[in-house]
Design an enzyme around this catalytic site. Structure first.
Site, PDB file in Angstrom:
ATOM      1  N   LYS A  22      15.261   8.378   8.379  1.00 28.99           N
ATOM      2  CA  LYS A  22      15.085   8.251   6.924  1.00 28.99           C
ATOM      3  C   LYS A  22      13.597   8.241   6.577  1.00 28.99           C
ATOM      4  O   LYS A  22      13.144   8.946   5.667  1.00 28.99           O
ATOM      5  CB  LYS A  22      15.718   6.937   6.433  1.00 28.99           C
ATOM      6  CG  LYS A  22      15.280   6.537   5.024  1.00 28.99           C
ATOM      7  CD  LYS A  22      15.898   5.221   4.585  1.00 28.99           C
ATOM      8  CE  LYS A  22      15.170   3.967   4.976  1.00 28.99           C
ATOM      9  NZ  LYS A  22      14.003   3.600   4.158  1.00 28.99           N
ATOM     10  N   ASN A  23      12.831   7.430   7.299  1.00 36.21           N
ATOM     11  CA  ASN A  23      11.434   7.233   6.902  1.00 36.21           C
ATOM     12  C   ASN A  23      10.531   8.403   7.281  1.00 36.21           C
ATOM     13  O   ASN A  23       9.385   8.476   6.825  1.00 36.21           O
ATOM     14  CB  ASN A  23      10.906   5.911   7.479  1.00 36.21           C
ATOM     15  CG  ASN A  23      11.533   4.727   6.756  1.00 36.21           C
ATOM     16  OD1 ASN A  23      12.188   4.892   5.731  1.00 36.21           O
ATOM     17  ND2 ASN A  23      11.330   3.533   7.296  1.00 36.21           N
ATOM     18  N   ARG A  93      11.577   2.967  -3.806  1.00 37.27           N
ATOM     19  CA  ARG A  93      10.144   2.780  -3.775  1.00 37.27           C
ATOM     20  C   ARG A  93       9.418   3.957  -3.113  1.00 37.27           C
ATOM     21  O   ARG A  93       8.300   4.290  -3.477  1.00 37.27           O
ATOM     22  CB  ARG A  93       9.883   1.482  -3.008  1.00 37.27           C
ATOM     23  CG  ARG A  93       8.597   0.887  -3.355  1.00 37.27           C
ATOM     24  CD  ARG A  93       8.223  -0.233  -2.453  1.00 37.27           C
ATOM     25  NE  ARG A  93       6.813  -0.458  -2.660  1.00 37.27           N
ATOM     26  CZ  ARG A  93       5.886   0.280  -2.117  1.00 37.27           C
ATOM     27  NH1 ARG A  93       6.197   1.242  -1.289  1.00 37.27           N
ATOM     28  NH2 ARG A  93       4.613   0.047  -2.391  1.00 37.27           N
ATOM     29  N   CYS A 117       9.994  -5.791  -4.174  1.00 40.08           N
ATOM     30  CA  CYS A 117      11.416  -5.688  -3.842  1.00 40.08           C
ATOM     31  C   CYS A 117      11.779  -6.889  -2.995  1.00 40.08           C
ATOM     32  O   CYS A 117      10.953  -7.788  -2.804  1.00 40.08           O
ATOM     33  CB  CYS A 117      11.715  -4.383  -3.123  1.00 40.08           C
ATOM     34  SG  CYS A 117      10.925  -4.280  -1.528  1.00 40.08           S
ATOM     35  N   ARG A 122       4.895  -5.191  -2.998  1.00 41.71           N
ATOM     36  CA  ARG A 122       4.620  -3.906  -2.330  1.00 41.71           C
ATOM     37  C   ARG A 122       3.529  -3.167  -3.099  1.00 41.71           C
ATOM     38  O   ARG A 122       3.810  -2.216  -3.827  1.00 41.71           O
ATOM     39  CB  ARG A 122       5.892  -3.056  -2.263  1.00 41.71           C
ATOM     40  CG  ARG A 122       7.150  -3.785  -1.816  1.00 41.71           C
ATOM     41  CD  ARG A 122       7.536  -3.649  -0.374  1.00 41.71           C
ATOM     42  NE  ARG A 122       7.417  -2.394   0.278  1.00 41.71           N
ATOM     43  CZ  ARG A 122       8.444  -1.635   0.655  1.00 41.71           C
ATOM     44  NH1 ARG A 122       9.662  -1.986   0.363  1.00 41.71           N
ATOM     45  NH2 ARG A 122       8.247  -0.533   1.335  1.00 41.71           N
ATOM     46  N   ASP A 308      11.043  -3.258  10.599  1.00 44.25           N
ATOM     47  CA  ASP A 308      12.362  -2.770  10.182  1.00 44.25           C
ATOM     48  C   ASP A 308      13.474  -3.144  11.163  1.00 44.25           C
ATOM     49  O   ASP A 308      14.647  -2.867  10.899  1.00 44.25           O
ATOM     50  CB  ASP A 308      12.336  -1.245   9.988  1.00 44.25           C
ATOM     51  CG  ASP A 308      11.510  -0.843   8.765  1.00 44.25           C
ATOM     52  OD1 ASP A 308      11.219  -1.710   7.929  1.00 44.25           O
ATOM     53  OD2 ASP A 308      11.154   0.347   8.668  1.00 44.25           O
ATOM     54  N   VAL A 330       3.944  -7.939   8.996  1.00 36.40           N
ATOM     55  CA  VAL A 330       3.818  -6.766   8.121  1.00 36.40           C
ATOM     56  C   VAL A 330       4.245  -7.122   6.697  1.00 36.40           C
ATOM     57  O   VAL A 330       3.530  -6.843   5.736  1.00 36.40           O
ATOM     58  CB  VAL A 330       4.620  -5.568   8.670  1.00 36.40           C
ATOM     59  CG1 VAL A 330       4.473  -4.354   7.745  1.00 36.40           C
ATOM     60  CG2 VAL A 330       4.146  -5.207  10.073  1.00 36.40           C
ATOM     61  N   ARG A 400      21.687   2.944   1.701  1.00 32.42           N
ATOM     62  CA  ARG A 400      20.382   3.556   1.455  1.00 32.42           C
ATOM     63  C   ARG A 400      19.808   4.130   2.743  1.00 32.42           C
ATOM     64  O   ARG A 400      19.071   5.112   2.709  1.00 32.42           O
ATOM     65  CB  ARG A 400      19.393   2.515   0.906  1.00 32.42           C
ATOM     66  CG  ARG A 400      19.662   2.107  -0.518  1.00 32.42           C
ATOM     67  CD  ARG A 400      18.534   1.232  -1.011  1.00 32.42           C
ATOM     68  NE  ARG A 400      17.282   1.722  -0.464  1.00 32.42           N
ATOM     69  CZ  ARG A 400      16.269   0.959  -0.057  1.00 32.42           C
ATOM     70  NH1 ARG A 400      16.333  -0.349  -0.186  1.00 32.42           N
ATOM     71  NH2 ARG A 400      15.184   1.490   0.433  1.00 32.42           N
TER      72      ARG A 400
HETATM   73  N1  EPU Z   1       0.098  -2.675   1.674  1.00 30.67           N
HETATM   74  C1  EPU Z   1      -0.972  -3.003   0.881  1.00 30.67           C
HETATM   75  N2  EPU Z   1      -1.458  -2.046   0.031  1.00 30.67           N
HETATM   76  C2  EPU Z   1      -0.936  -0.798  -0.044  1.00 30.67           C
HETATM   77  C3  EPU Z   1       0.151  -0.462   0.783  1.00 30.67           C
HETATM   78  C4  EPU Z   1       0.656  -1.435   1.642  1.00 30.67           C
HETATM   79  O1  EPU Z   1      -1.477  -4.111   0.927  1.00 30.67           O
HETATM   80  O2  EPU Z   1      -1.441   0.016  -0.817  1.00 30.67           O
HETATM   81  C5  EPU Z   1       0.652  -3.679   2.585  1.00 30.67           C
HETATM   82  C6  EPU Z   1       2.125  -3.958   2.310  1.00 30.67           C
HETATM   83  O3  EPU Z   1       2.307  -4.921   1.298  1.00 30.67           O
HETATM   84  C7  EPU Z   1       2.592  -4.431   3.672  1.00 30.67           C
HETATM   85  C8  EPU Z   1       1.766  -3.579   4.638  1.00 30.67           C
HETATM   86  O4  EPU Z   1       0.631  -3.130   3.890  1.00 30.67           O
HETATM   87  O5  EPU Z   1       2.262  -5.789   3.865  1.00 30.67           O
HETATM   88  C9  EPU Z   1       2.480  -2.380   5.217  1.00 30.67           C
HETATM   89  O6  EPU Z   1       3.105  -1.633   4.190  1.00 30.67           O
HETATM   90  P1  EPU Z   1       3.294  -0.054   4.278  1.00 30.67           P
HETATM   91  O7  EPU Z   1       2.505   0.588   3.200  1.00 30.67           O
HETATM   92  O8  EPU Z   1       3.055   0.416   5.674  1.00 30.67           O
HETATM   93  O9  EPU Z   1       4.851   0.106   3.920  1.00 30.67           O
HETATM   94  P2  EPU Z   1       5.473   1.360   3.223  1.00 30.67           P
HETATM   95  O10 EPU Z   1       4.750   2.571   3.647  1.00 30.67           O
HETATM   96  O11 EPU Z   1       5.651   1.119   1.783  1.00 30.67           O
HETATM   97  C10 EPU Z   1       7.152   2.019   5.132  1.00 30.67           C
HETATM   98  C11 EPU Z   1       8.629   2.108   5.306  1.00 30.67           C
HETATM   99  C12 EPU Z   1       9.236   0.709   5.329  1.00 30.67           C
HETATM  100  C13 EPU Z   1       8.584  -0.063   6.481  1.00 30.67           C
HETATM  101  C14 EPU Z   1       7.061  -0.081   6.316  1.00 30.67           C
HETATM  102  C15 EPU Z   1       6.341  -0.729   7.484  1.00 30.67           C
HETATM  103  C16 EPU Z   1       9.270   4.214   4.318  1.00 30.67           C
HETATM  104  C17 EPU Z   1      10.002   4.934   3.244  1.00 30.67           C
HETATM  105  N3  EPU Z   1       9.220   2.888   4.223  1.00 30.67           N
HETATM  106  O12 EPU Z   1       6.932   1.378   3.866  1.00 30.67           O
HETATM  107  O13 EPU Z   1      10.619   0.874   5.596  1.00 30.67           O
HETATM  108  O14 EPU Z   1       9.072  -1.386   6.507  1.00 30.67           O
HETATM  109  O15 EPU Z   1       6.579   1.280   6.206  1.00 30.67           O
HETATM  110  O16 EPU Z   1       6.666  -0.105   8.668  1.00 30.67           O
HETATM  111  O17 EPU Z   1       8.777   4.819   5.238  1.00 30.67           O
HETATM  112  C18 EPU Z   1      12.888   0.304   5.548  1.00 30.67           C
HETATM  113  O18 EPU Z   1      13.125   1.419   6.046  1.00 30.67           O
HETATM  114  O19 EPU Z   1      13.757  -0.604   5.467  1.00 30.67           O
HETATM  115  C19 EPU Z   1      11.551   0.028   5.043  1.00 30.67           C
HETATM  116  C20 EPU Z   1      11.287  -0.959   4.196  1.00 30.67           C
END
Ligand code: EPU
Length: 421
Positions: A22-23, A93, A117, A122, A308, A330, A400
């Site tokens: 998915k990701n 998101r 969320c 986030r 995850d 994380v 999802r």
């Molecule tokens: N963060 C910031 N600023 C930003 C972006 C992120 O402070 O601009 C922080 C977040 O709050 C968090 C950390 O950095 O504490 C990591 O967040 P990240 O940006 O890596 O998460 P994401 O890219 O929004 C993806 C996956 C998530 C997974 C995370 C971490 C997708 C669609 N989503 O989210 O997947 O948990 O990386 O590996 O790829 C899931 O599949 O259930 C899921 C939530």
């Protein structure tokens, strides 16, 4: 609204096919907006989040068709609408990953700011910082991010934040930099296999990217990208969830289309607690024959143990022979599953970003509530091993991100039914 009704207790045995990730699929679908022509993606899982992304691409002028076996064709026919509206973004998101591709290809993007969320706040400040460094002008209006640039310019960008690298932030900035003028260096880039998969797709489209899978990405901008064909990597989180299901039920499950190379931290932790994981060509076999040992685990960006799989591992450790400490580095608030696991007889104490899990002899079936995707998976796992019946409400969360989970579990011998209210 659907719910799952699970009668716990059976051993899981047999073979299961792991779906495409998915990701990986979500940012790759968004990146298809960058190319001219028809891109073909194979192994795209049939999930609610993917359907949301397809609807969003439709809003943005793409025609998307789904064939058999996860094959999708995407062609952009109208580039006049560059607005990802709040109604779409609030449902998923990951809609944010159209921001970089739209900006780079169309010179403008308007994307509703995603809110928080169930797993915590986030923010997208790092995405915006990266795009600003490439020369984008960023404004906020009515809850939307408006990004504009005539032509992005390559730049050196440090993309680390307080919790380490950002996965979708890296996806956005890397995608945008493919069409920038000059060279971009992203330092503290996410190293997740899903980012490598996106880089591979972009490279097939004609992008010039070096260092994918390492914290330093070097991207030489090109004038244009073509459509490309690509097969999405297997879902390492789904694979880990099925390995844990096998271990919990003292079963033996063969996972086809499983890339254990992407799961070293997971396999290492499972082996530490006594799960047997064997690897063969493109497949893995997970089994367990005895009570498991406790273990301490800290979630981290890749290659560390993935957040995850934190909830699912917690379910496993509720039945281990002793105390385990699970620390979430994380998403420090990602513990919605704890209260529901307590209702099933688990012994868990939360102290800040750490949960202390004391193993119990047995979990007991109960009505519980799914709160987010991975928390729901943890409850399904608990239901499989609990004494008696577990009813899980709000399984749209699990739909999802897991393709036909109840059918896959049933094929392994689980007693799980989907019931529509
Ligand atoms: N963060 C910031 N600023 C930003 C972006 C992120 O402070 O601009 C922080 C977040 O709050 C968090 C950390 O950095 O504490 C990591 O967040 P990240 O940006 O890596 O998460 P994401 O890219 O929004 C993806 C996956 C998530 C997974 C995370 C971490 C997708 C669609 N989503 O989210 O997947 O948990 O990386 O590996 O790829 C899931 O599949 O259930 C899921 C939530």
């Amino acid at each position: 609204m659907d719910k799952f009704v699970i009668q716990g207790g059976g051993r899981l045995k047999g073979e299961v096919e792991i779906s495409g990730s998915k990701n990986a699929a979500l940012p790759i679908l968004a990146a298809a907006l960058l190319g001219e022509g028809t891109s073909v993606l194979n192994g795209v899982p049939d999930l609610a989040d993917v359907r949301h992304m397809v609807d969003l691409l439709g809003d943005l002028g793409a025609e998307v068709s789904r064939g058999d076996d996860g094959r999708m064709e995407i062609s952009v026919t109208d580039e006049s609408h560059s607005h990802a509206e709040y109604d779409r973004v609030r449902k998923m998101r990951a809609s944010i990953c159209v921001l970089g591709p739209l900006l780079a290809r169309r010179g403008k993007a308007r994307v509703a700011m995603p809110g928080g969320c169930a797993i915590g706040s986030r923010p997208i400040n790092l995405h915006l910082r990266g795009l600003r460094a490439l020369g984008a002008k960023i404004d906020l209006d009515g809850g939307d991010v408006i990004a504009t640039a005539d032509r992005l310019r390559g730049s050196s960008i440090f993309l680390g934040g307080p919790f380490g690298s950002t996965v979708l932030g890296t996806a956005n900035v890397m995608s945008a930099a493919t069409l920038a003028q000059g060279t971009t260096v992203i330092e503290s880039a996410a190293c997740e296999p899903e980012i490598v998969d996106l880089a591979n797709f972009l490279t097939r489209m004609g992008a010039k990217i070096r260092g994918a899978g390492s914290p330093r990405l070097v991207i030489e901008g090109v004038e244009a990208l073509n459509a490309a064909e690509h097969t999405v990597v297997p879902d390492r989180i789904e694979a880990g969830t099925f390995m844990i299901a096998a271990a919990l039920t003292n079963g033996e499950v063969t996972l086809r289309n499983c890339c254990t190379d992407h799961m070293m931290a997971v396999v290492d932790k499972l082996r530490e607690v006594g799960v047997i994981v064997e690897q063969t060509n493109g497949a893995a076999v997970a089994s367990s024959v005895r009570r498991l040992e406790p273990a301490d685990v800290t979630t981290q960006p890749y290659p560390g143990f993935p957040t995850d799989l934190q909830a699912q591992l917690m379910t496993l450790l509720t039945l281990a022979d002793g105390n385990s400490a699970i620390t979430e580095k994380v998403f420090p608030d990602r513990f919605m599953h704890v209260a529901e696991l307590l209702r099933m007889g688990a012994d868990i104490r939360k102290e800040g970003p750490t949960a202390i899990v004391t193993g119990v002899r047995q979990l007991v079936g109960a009505p519980v509530m799914a709160s987010d995707l991975r928390a729901s998976a943890a409850l399904v796992l608990a239901g499989l091993v609990a004494r008696g019946q577990t009813t899980i409400q709000r399984v749209y969360h699990i739909d999802r991100g897991y393709e036909r989970i109840e059918l896959k579990l049933r094929s392994l011998g689980a007693n799980i039914e989907r019931v529509s209210d």
